[in-house]
Motif scaffolding. Structure first.
Motif, mmCIF file in Angstrom:
data_model
loop_
_atom_site.group_PDB
_atom_site.id
_atom_site.type_symbol
_atom_site.label_atom_id
_atom_site.label_comp_id
_atom_site.label_asym_id
_atom_site.label_seq_id
_atom_site.Cartn_x
_atom_site.Cartn_y
_atom_site.Cartn_z
ATOM 1 N N LEU A 1 0.816 -1.218 0.000
ATOM 2 C CA LEU A 1 0.000 0.000 0.000
ATOM 3 C C LEU A 1 0.846 1.262 0.000
ATOM 4 O O LEU A 1 0.298 2.367 -0.082
ATOM 5 C CB LEU A 1 -0.922 0.010 1.230
ATOM 6 N N LEU A 2 2.183 1.135 0.081
ATOM 7 C CA LEU A 2 3.027 2.323 0.165
ATOM 8 C C LEU A 2 2.887 3.195 -1.067
ATOM 9 O O LEU A 2 2.684 4.410 -0.954
ATOM 10 C CB LEU A 2 4.494 1.908 0.359
ATOM 11 N N TRP A 3 2.990 2.591 -2.247
ATOM 12 C CA TRP A 3 2.894 3.396 -3.462
ATOM 13 C C TRP A 3 1.500 3.997 -3.660
ATOM 14 O O TRP A 3 1.396 5.195 -3.981
ATOM 15 C CB TRP A 3 3.298 2.586 -4.693
ATOM 16 N N PRO A 4 0.395 3.254 -3.479
ATOM 17 C CA PRO A 4 -0.919 3.901 -3.616
ATOM 18 C C PRO A 4 -1.109 5.093 -2.673
ATOM 19 O O PRO A 4 -1.684 6.116 -3.064
ATOM 20 C CB PRO A 4 -1.905 2.771 -3.286
ATOM 21 N N VAL A 5 -0.613 4.985 -1.433
ATOM 22 C CA VAL A 5 -0.752 6.095 -0.481
ATOM 23 C C VAL A 5 0.075 7.290 -0.938
ATOM 24 O O VAL A 5 -0.403 8.444 -0.954
ATOM 25 C CB VAL A 5 -0.328 5.653 0.935
ATOM 26 N N LEU A 6 1.329 7.051 -1.328
ATOM 27 C CA LEU A 6 2.180 8.142 -1.803
ATOM 28 C C LEU A 6 1.612 8.773 -3.073
ATOM 29 O O LEU A 6 1.630 10.003 -3.222
ATOM 30 C CB LEU A 6 3.600 7.631 -2.061
ATOM 31 N N ALA A 7 1.093 7.940 -3.973
ATOM 32 C CA ALA A 7 0.526 8.468 -5.218
ATOM 33 C C ALA A 7 -0.685 9.347 -4.944
ATOM 34 O O ALA A 7 -0.853 10.412 -5.553
ATOM 35 C CB ALA A 7 0.148 7.313 -6.148
ATOM 36 N N ALA A 8 -1.551 8.916 -4.017
ATOM 37 C CA ALA A 8 -2.731 9.722 -3.679
ATOM 38 C C ALA A 8 -2.320 11.058 -3.074
ATOM 39 O O ALA A 8 -2.870 12.116 -3.439
ATOM 40 C CB ALA A 8 -3.621 8.951 -2.703
ATOM 41 N N LEU A 9 -1.354 11.029 -2.141
ATOM 42 C CA LEU A 9 -0.867 12.279 -1.551
ATOM 43 C C LEU A 9 -0.249 13.184 -2.605
ATOM 44 O O LEU A 9 -0.437 14.413 -2.585
ATOM 45 C CB LEU A 9 0.155 11.974 -0.458
ATOM 46 N N SER B 1 9.211 9.757 -3.162
ATOM 47 C CA SER B 1 8.804 8.727 -4.122
ATOM 48 C C SER B 1 9.903 8.453 -5.141
ATOM 49 O O SER B 1 10.113 7.302 -5.544
ATOM 50 C CB SER B 1 7.522 9.153 -4.840
ATOM 51 N N LEU B 2 10.621 9.503 -5.557
ATOM 52 C CA LEU B 2 11.702 9.314 -6.524
ATOM 53 C C LEU B 2 12.816 8.433 -5.962
ATOM 54 O O LEU B 2 13.502 7.738 -6.713
ATOM 55 C CB LEU B 2 12.280 10.672 -6.946
ATOM 56 N N ARG B 3 12.998 8.474 -4.646
ATOM 57 C CA ARG B 3 14.028 7.638 -4.043
ATOM 58 C C ARG B 3 13.622 6.161 -4.004
ATOM 59 O O ARG B 3 14.476 5.287 -4.021
ATOM 60 C CB ARG B 3 14.305 8.091 -2.605
ATOM 61 N N LEU B 4 12.329 5.912 -3.948
ATOM 62 C CA LEU B 4 11.844 4.555 -3.705
ATOM 63 C C LEU B 4 11.369 3.832 -4.954
ATOM 64 O O LEU B 4 11.387 2.597 -4.989
ATOM 65 C CB LEU B 4 10.694 4.596 -2.686
ATOM 66 N N ALA C 1 -11.712 9.294 -16.411
ATOM 67 C CA ALA C 1 -11.734 7.829 -16.482
ATOM 68 C C ALA C 1 -10.611 7.308 -17.380
ATOM 69 O O ALA C 1 -9.920 6.339 -17.033
ATOM 70 C CB ALA C 1 -13.094 7.366 -17.001
ATOM 71 N N VAL C 2 -10.411 7.947 -18.536
ATOM 72 C CA VAL C 2 -9.358 7.524 -19.460
ATOM 73 C C VAL C 2 -7.989 7.693 -18.809
ATOM 74 O O VAL C 2 -7.115 6.820 -18.904
ATOM 75 C CB VAL C 2 -9.444 8.323 -20.774
ATOM 76 N N THR C 3 -7.786 8.818 -18.128
ATOM 77 C CA THR C 3 -6.502 9.071 -17.473
ATOM 78 C C THR C 3 -6.215 8.030 -16.391
ATOM 79 O O THR C 3 -5.077 7.557 -16.253
ATOM 80 C CB THR C 3 -6.489 10.481 -16.845
ATOM 81 N N MET C 4 -7.219 7.685 -15.606
ATOM 82 C CA MET C 4 -7.032 6.695 -14.542
ATOM 83 C C MET C 4 -6.612 5.340 -15.122
ATOM 84 O O MET C 4 -5.757 4.655 -14.562
ATOM 85 C CB MET C 4 -8.310 6.559 -13.715
ATOM 86 N N VAL C 5 -7.196 4.960 -16.251
ATOM 87 C CA VAL C 5 -6.801 3.706 -16.893
ATOM 88 C C VAL C 5 -5.341 3.769 -17.324
ATOM 89 O O VAL C 5 -4.559 2.826 -17.103
ATOM 90 C CB VAL C 5 -7.717 3.415 -18.101
ATOM 91 N N GLY C 6 -4.955 4.891 -17.934
ATOM 92 C CA GLY C 6 -3.575 5.037 -18.382
ATOM 93 C C GLY C 6 -2.586 5.020 -17.244
ATOM 94 O O GLY C 6 -1.521 4.379 -17.337
ATOM 95 N N VAL C 7 -2.895 5.719 -16.148
ATOM 96 C CA VAL C 7 -1.996 5.744 -14.986
ATOM 97 C C VAL C 7 -1.881 4.357 -14.380
ATOM 98 O O VAL C 7 -0.802 3.924 -13.960
ATOM 99 C CB VAL C 7 -2.484 6.770 -13.953
ATOM 100 N N TRP C 8 -3.001 3.618 -14.308
ATOM 101 C CA TRP C 8 -2.960 2.259 -13.740
ATOM 102 C C TRP C 8 -2.071 1.359 -14.588
ATOM 103 O O TRP C 8 -1.257 0.605 -14.048
ATOM 104 C CB TRP C 8 -4.382 1.693 -13.689
ATOM 105 N N MET C 9 -2.168 1.477 -15.889
ATOM 106 C CA MET C 9 -1.333 0.642 -16.772
ATOM 107 C C MET C 9 0.140 0.997 -16.653
ATOM 108 O O MET C 9 1.011 0.132 -16.689
ATOM 109 C CB MET C 9 -1.794 0.791 -18.219
ATOM 110 N N THR C 10 0.429 2.290 -16.509
ATOM 111 C CA THR C 10 1.826 2.732 -16.432
ATOM 112 C C THR C 10 2.463 2.397 -15.091
ATOM 113 O O THR C 10 3.642 2.051 -15.013
ATOM 114 C CB THR C 10 1.903 4.252 -16.661
ATOM 115 N N SER C 11 1.685 2.467 -14.003
ATOM 116 C CA SER C 11 2.235 2.311 -12.661
ATOM 117 C C SER C 11 2.158 0.883 -12.131
ATOM 118 O O SER C 11 2.778 0.588 -11.122
ATOM 119 C CB SER C 11 1.494 3.229 -11.681
ATOM 120 N N ARG C 12 1.411 0.028 -12.806
ATOM 121 C CA ARG C 12 1.222 -1.332 -12.288
ATOM 122 C C ARG C 12 2.538 -2.068 -12.216
ATOM 123 O O ARG C 12 3.325 -2.063 -13.166
ATOM 124 C CB ARG C 12 0.242 -2.098 -13.200
ATOM 125 N N ALA C 13 2.804 -2.702 -11.094
ATOM 126 C CA ALA C 13 4.077 -3.421 -10.913
ATOM 127 C C ALA C 13 4.136 -4.629 -11.823
ATOM 128 O O ALA C 13 3.119 -5.256 -12.090
ATOM 129 C CB ALA C 13 4.233 -3.852 -9.461
#
Length: 298
Positions: free
Chosen positions: A16-24, A245-248, A286-298
Motif C-alpha cells: 500500500l506504500l505506493w498507492p498512499v504516496l501516489a494519492a498524496l 517517491s523518486l528515491r523509492l 476515467a481515461v486518465t485513470m486507466v492510463g496511470v494504472w497501466m503505467t504504474s502497475r508493478a
C-alpha cells in the motif's frame, strides 16, 4: 567470491506504500491551483512565488540546521542547482508565460505533459526501460489529459518565445527529476534539500519582484489563505512526497501519477469556486485513470 554474494536485494515495501504516496502526490500537486487562485487576487504571480518560496525556506531553516546530518558545501551547491531548475526556472517560467498572455489552459496542458518528458528521458539517462504496456498506458493517460483540458484550451496572442518558454520550463523540471533520481545515493534528508531549494528560488524571485517594483505582500485574507495553502500543501507536501517517491520507485512510475493532476484540479475548482463540471471532463478522468494504472502497475 561471486558477484551475487555482494549484491544486496531491494528491501520489501508494503504493497500500500505506493498507492498512499501516489494519492498524496496527486492531491497536493493539483492543489497548487487553489493557492495561486487565492493569493494572486491582489498580487502578481512573481510576488506570489517570491513569498511562497521565502516562507517555505525560512520555516524549514531551523529544522535543516539542527536535524539531520551536517551539510557539506558540495551537497549544498548540488541542491542549489536543483533549486534553480525545479523551483526558479520551472515555476518562474510558467509565471512569465502567463504574464505574456499564454492562455492558462495551454500552460496547464503543457505542464501536465511532464510525465511524458520524464518517460522519454529515463531510458537514456537512467536505463529505466518502459515496457510496451507502460508506453501504451502513457499514451492513454495523455489522451485523458487532452480530453480534460479540451474545453479550456486556446492558443492566444502571446509572442512565440513565450510558448517555447512554457515547454522549456516543463523539460527543465523533467531533467531535474531524472538527475535527482540518478543522484539518489547522495541525497540529504528532504527537509534539508527542500530548504536549500526554496531559499535559492526565493533569492532569484526577489530580484524579479524588485525589478517589477514591488516586494511587499498585500495584507488581505485571500493572500494569507493562498500563502498558507501554497506553503503547507503545494510546497511542503507536494515536493516532499515527490522527492521521497523518486528515491523509492522508478521515476516514470512516480511521474505518471501527475497525469491525474488536471482532473483532480477540476474537482478542486468545482468544490471551492463552483466552476462547472462537464461530461467530457469525467470521460477524460476515467481515461486518465486507466492510463496511470497501466503505467504504474508493478
Amino acid at each position: 567470491m561471486t558477484d551475487q554474494s555482494i549484491v544486496r536485494p531491494e528491501p520489501r515495501r508494503h504493497p500500500l506504500l505506493w498507492p498512499v504516496l501516489a494519492a498524496l502526490l496527486v492531491i497536493s500537486w493539483s492543489s497548487g491551483f487553489v493557492g495561486i487562485r487565492y493569493a494572486s487576487e491582489g498580487a502578481s504571480v512573481i510576488l506570489v512565488l517570491f513569498w511562497r518560496t521565502l516562507l517555505s525556506g525560512l520555516i524549514l531553516l531551523p529544522f535543516a540546521l539542527t536535524i539531520g546530518p551536517r551539510m557539506h558545501l558540495r551537497s549544498v551547491l548540488g541542491q542549489m542547482l536543483f533549486g534553480v531548475m525545479s523551483v526558479f526556472l520551472y515555476l518562474g517560467g510558467f509565471a512569465l508565460a502567463i504574464e505574456q498572455r499564454v492562455p492558462t489552459g495551454l500552460v496547464a496542458l503543457i505542464s501536465d505533459l511532464l510525465p511524458l518528458a520524464i518517460a522519454c528521458l529515463s531510458q537514456p539517462l537512467l536505463g529505466e526501460r518502459l515496457t510496451l504496456r507502460q508506453w501504451l498506458g502513457t499514451t492513454i493517460a495523455v489522451v485523458g489529459v487532452l480530453l480534460v483540458s479540451l474545453e479550456s484550451l486556446s492558443f492566444g496572442q502571446a509572442p512565440l518565445w513565450a510558448y517555447g518558454l512554457t515547454a522549456g520550463s516543463m523539460l527543465i523540471f523533467a531533467l531535474a527529476s531524472v538527475l535527482y533520481r540518478r543522484r539518489r545515493d547522495e541525497h540529504m534528508p528532504v527537509h534539508q534539500s527542500l530548504c536549500i531549494q526554496t531559499l535559492t528560488g526565493s533569492a532569484l524571485f526577489s530580484f524579479c519582484a524588485f525589478m517589477q517594483g514591488n516586494m511587499i505582500p498585500p495584507m488581505t485574507i485571500d493572500f494569507a489563505i493562498g500563502m498558507t495553502w501554497l506553503v503547507l500543501i503545494a510546497t511542503f507536501t507536494a515536493y516532499s512526497v515527490y522527492y521521497t517517491s523518486l528515491r523509492l520507485f522508478p521515476v516514470a512510475q512516480v511521474s505518471a501519477a501527475i497525469y491525474l493532476s488536471p482532473p483532480v484540479t477540476m474537482l478542486w475548482a468545482w468544490a471551492l469556486f463552483s466552476e462547472p463540471l462537464t461530461a467530457t471532463m469525467f470521460v477524460g478522468l476515467a481515461v486518465t485513470m486507466v492510463g496511470v494504472w497501466m503505467t504504474s502497475r508493478a
